[in-house]
Design a protein around this motif. Structure first.
Motif, PDB file in Angstrom:
ATOM      1  N   GLY A  89      -5.617 -52.023 -88.946  1.00 24.38           N
ATOM      2  CA  GLY A  89      -6.304 -53.299 -88.797  1.00 24.38           C
ATOM      3  C   GLY A  89      -7.730 -53.140 -88.312  1.00 24.38           C
ATOM      4  O   GLY A  89      -8.654 -53.795 -88.821  1.00 24.38           O
ATOM      5  N   GLU A  92      -9.915 -51.585 -91.147  1.00 25.13           N
ATOM      6  CA  GLU A  92     -10.236 -52.563 -92.184  1.00 25.13           C
ATOM      7  C   GLU A  92     -11.376 -53.479 -91.736  1.00 25.13           C
ATOM      8  O   GLU A  92     -12.307 -53.743 -92.501  1.00 25.13           O
ATOM      9  CB  GLU A  92      -8.999 -53.387 -92.521  1.00 25.13           C
ATOM     10  CG  GLU A  92      -9.228 -54.404 -93.620  1.00 25.13           C
ATOM     11  CD  GLU A  92      -7.988 -55.224 -93.924  1.00 25.13           C
ATOM     12  OE1 GLU A  92      -8.054 -56.114 -94.793  1.00 25.13           O
ATOM     13  OE2 GLU A  92      -6.949 -54.995 -93.281  1.00 25.13           O
ATOM     14  N   SER A  93     -11.300 -53.952 -90.494  1.00 26.56           N
ATOM     15  CA  SER A  93     -12.365 -54.816 -89.981  1.00 26.56           C
ATOM     16  C   SER A  93     -13.692 -54.074 -89.898  1.00 26.56           C
ATOM     17  O   SER A  93     -14.754 -54.640 -90.189  1.00 26.56           O
ATOM     18  CB  SER A  93     -11.980 -55.355 -88.602  1.00 26.56           C
ATOM     19  OG  SER A  93     -10.939 -56.286 -88.696  1.00 26.56           O
ATOM     20  N   GLU A  96     -15.193 -53.798 -93.357  1.00 28.69           N
ATOM     21  CA  GLU A  96     -15.751 -55.079 -93.781  1.00 28.69           C
ATOM     22  C   GLU A  96     -17.123 -55.316 -93.165  1.00 28.69           C
ATOM     23  O   GLU A  96     -17.970 -55.995 -93.747  1.00 28.69           O
ATOM     24  CB  GLU A  96     -14.798 -56.214 -93.408  1.00 28.69           C
ATOM     25  CG  GLU A  96     -13.498 -56.217 -94.214  1.00 28.69           C
ATOM     26  CD  GLU A  96     -12.484 -57.186 -93.674  1.00 28.69           C
ATOM     27  OE1 GLU A  96     -12.763 -57.816 -92.622  1.00 28.69           O
ATOM     28  OE2 GLU A  96     -11.402 -57.338 -94.284  1.00 28.69           O
ATOM     29  N   LYS A 296      -3.085 -57.238 -86.641  1.00 26.96           N
ATOM     30  CA  LYS A 296      -3.866 -58.353 -86.102  1.00 26.96           C
ATOM     31  C   LYS A 296      -4.507 -57.954 -84.775  1.00 26.96           C
ATOM     32  O   LYS A 296      -5.673 -58.276 -84.520  1.00 26.96           O
ATOM     33  CB  LYS A 296      -2.977 -59.573 -85.893  1.00 26.96           C
ATOM     34  CG  LYS A 296      -3.705 -60.774 -85.303  1.00 26.96           C
ATOM     35  CD  LYS A 296      -2.762 -61.914 -84.941  1.00 26.96           C
ATOM     36  CE  LYS A 296      -2.234 -62.598 -86.169  1.00 26.96           C
ATOM     37  NZ  LYS A 296      -1.388 -63.789 -85.827  1.00 26.96           N
ATOM     38  N   ARG A 299      -7.521 -55.758 -85.495  1.00 22.76           N
ATOM     39  CA  ARG A 299      -8.690 -56.528 -85.916  1.00 22.76           C
ATOM     40  C   ARG A 299      -9.312 -57.260 -84.735  1.00 22.76           C
ATOM     41  O   ARG A 299     -10.543 -57.377 -84.632  1.00 22.76           O
ATOM     42  CB  ARG A 299      -8.295 -57.523 -87.012  1.00 22.76           C
ATOM     43  CG  ARG A 299      -7.927 -56.861 -88.340  1.00 22.76           C
ATOM     44  CD  ARG A 299      -7.784 -57.877 -89.445  1.00 22.76           C
ATOM     45  NE  ARG A 299      -6.624 -58.742 -89.245  1.00 22.76           N
ATOM     46  CZ  ARG A 299      -5.410 -58.473 -89.712  1.00 22.76           C
ATOM     47  NH1 ARG A 299      -5.182 -57.370 -90.394  1.00 22.76           N
ATOM     48  NH2 ARG A 299      -4.417 -59.309 -89.513  1.00 22.76           N
ATOM     49  N   ARG A 300      -8.457 -57.731 -83.843  1.00 17.83           N
ATOM     50  CA  ARG A 300      -8.941 -58.485 -82.686  1.00 17.83           C
ATOM     51  C   ARG A 300      -9.772 -57.612 -81.751  1.00 17.83           C
ATOM     52  O   ARG A 300     -10.851 -58.011 -81.306  1.00 17.83           O
ATOM     53  CB  ARG A 300      -7.745 -59.086 -81.946  1.00 17.83           C
ATOM     54  CG  ARG A 300      -8.101 -60.008 -80.802  1.00 17.83           C
ATOM     55  CD  ARG A 300      -6.846 -60.525 -80.120  1.00 17.83           C
ATOM     56  NE  ARG A 300      -6.082 -61.393 -81.001  1.00 17.83           N
ATOM     57  CZ  ARG A 300      -4.897 -61.901 -80.684  1.00 17.83           C
ATOM     58  NH1 ARG A 300      -4.321 -61.593 -79.533  1.00 17.83           N
ATOM     59  NH2 ARG A 300      -4.267 -62.701 -81.521  1.00 17.83           N
ATOM     60  N   ALA A 303     -13.089 -56.637 -83.234  1.00 23.37           N
ATOM     61  CA  ALA A 303     -14.052 -57.742 -83.199  1.00 23.37           C
ATOM     62  C   ALA A 303     -14.813 -57.760 -81.876  1.00 23.37           C
ATOM     63  O   ALA A 303     -15.996 -58.135 -81.829  1.00 23.37           O
ATOM     64  CB  ALA A 303     -13.329 -59.069 -83.411  1.00 23.37           C
TER      65      ALA A 303
END
Length: 338
Positions: A89, A92-93, A96, A296, A299-300, A303
């Motif tokens: 995750g 992937e982030s 991006e 998830k 990704r969190r 971020a």
């Protein structure tokens, strides 16, 4: 005496000549991944880089402009299946956002990890660093890249924090109570894992709050065989109608033991697990369990690092948890004590 030829690395000037552009244009392509360029120009540079097998000198580039397009994620030595999904995750982030990720394993005693993180921050090889284990960092020196700490694993790669959250144990018991279950059994995990202790405590607290009864807690150490044995040794008159497994493996052992006793699941006994192992959705009876969305979480936490890189406040994470109960065939109304 010949010492052999040394393969000469292609230079940015050679890439520029082959692509028919200036070396400044090639540098801009590398720095911004071709953003803002004419597609034809970008394609010529990309083709030239591939033909020459050109690899930019990341150290020199980092010393020049501090941009490497690389992020480091720090983890303790050890293995955890969940970390693979969490890293997926996060990676992937990062992709991006235009970054690649390098995982760095922290060796040595935990007391040295913060110094290792600072060294990586000062190395110029990375634009940002994310530690997935706890460390105490002094004030960072001017010019160092950001370090964000998200303590999701302890020093032995065991899940802590949000990964050890057991609040959905209460939701499972509350639903089973609505089904008419009154006496429960908990098959616990290994208490060196914070998750096992948290699940046991929420189990006991929830039964007490709802006025329900625990027949007992059996320490299974995450062992399916121990859970099977616990079911084989459960007295026929125990009155237990619901078994709460600390994870899916333990729950599978309990189902096996119940089957050997001639007890039907869920007609005679409801059984639940935790972790949503993919096979549990297909082996009858499919298992009621708790799904943990590690991607998830990855990704969190990534971020948060991206926000630090941009000089922005940490993003609001909201109230949406990374866990949810999945109700399947292994649970149902209490009909008669096993």
């Amino acid at each position: 005496m010949s010492h052999g030829a040394t393969t000469k690395r292609p230079t940015i000037m050679e890439v520029a000549r082959l692509a028919g552009v200036s070396h400044q244009t090639v540098s801009r392509f590398l720095k911004f991944n071709g953003d803002g360029m004419k597609p034809a120009t970008s394609e010529r540079i990309k083709t030239a880089i591939e033909q020459l097998d050109y690899r930019p000198n990341l150290v020199a580039r980092a010393m020049r402009d501090r941009r490497t397009g690389r992020l480091a994620i720090l983890l303790p030595t050890g293995t955890a299946v969940s970390s693979l999904e969490l890293l997926a995750g996060a990676t992937e982030s990062a992709h991006e956002a235009g970054y690649v990720v390098e995982v760095v394993t922290l060796g040595g005693p935990p007391q040295t990890w913060s110094q290792r993180a600072l060294e990586l921050s000062d190395s110029g090889l990375f634009e940002g660093i994310l530690s997935l284990t706890s460390m105490t960092l002094p004030a960072q020196r001017a010019g160092s890249v950001p370090i964000v700490v998200s303590p999701d694993y302890d020093e032995h790669m065991r899940g802590v924090g949000e990964l050890a959250d057991a609040s959905h144990m209460a939701a499972i018991i509350e639903r089973l109570a609505e089904y008419g279950h009154r006496r429960f059994l908990h098959l616990a995990g290994a208490y060196v894992h914070a998750s096992a202790g948290e699940r046991r405590q929420v189990y006991l607290d929830t039964l007490h709050r709802l006025g329900l009864e625990s027949y007992g807690v059996v320490d299974c150490e995450w062992s399916a065989q121990a859970a099977r044995r616990a079911m084989l040794e459960l007295p026929s008159g125990s009155g237990v109608t619901a078994v709460i497994g600390a994870n899916d493996l333990v729950a599978a052992g309990a189902i096996r033991g119940a089957w050997e006793r001639g007890w039907r699941v869920p007609a005679d006994l409801s059984i639940t697990g935790w972790d949503n192992n993919p096979v549990t959705a297909f082996v009858p009876p499919s298992l009621t369990t708790v799904d943990v969305d590690h991607e998830k979480l990855g990704r969190r936490v990534l971020a948060r690092l991206l926000a630090a890189l941009r000089g922005e406040p940490a993003p609001e994470e909201g109230d949406e948890p990374i866990t949810r109960v999945i109700w399947r065939e292994s649970t149902g109304p209490a009909r008669r004590p096993a």
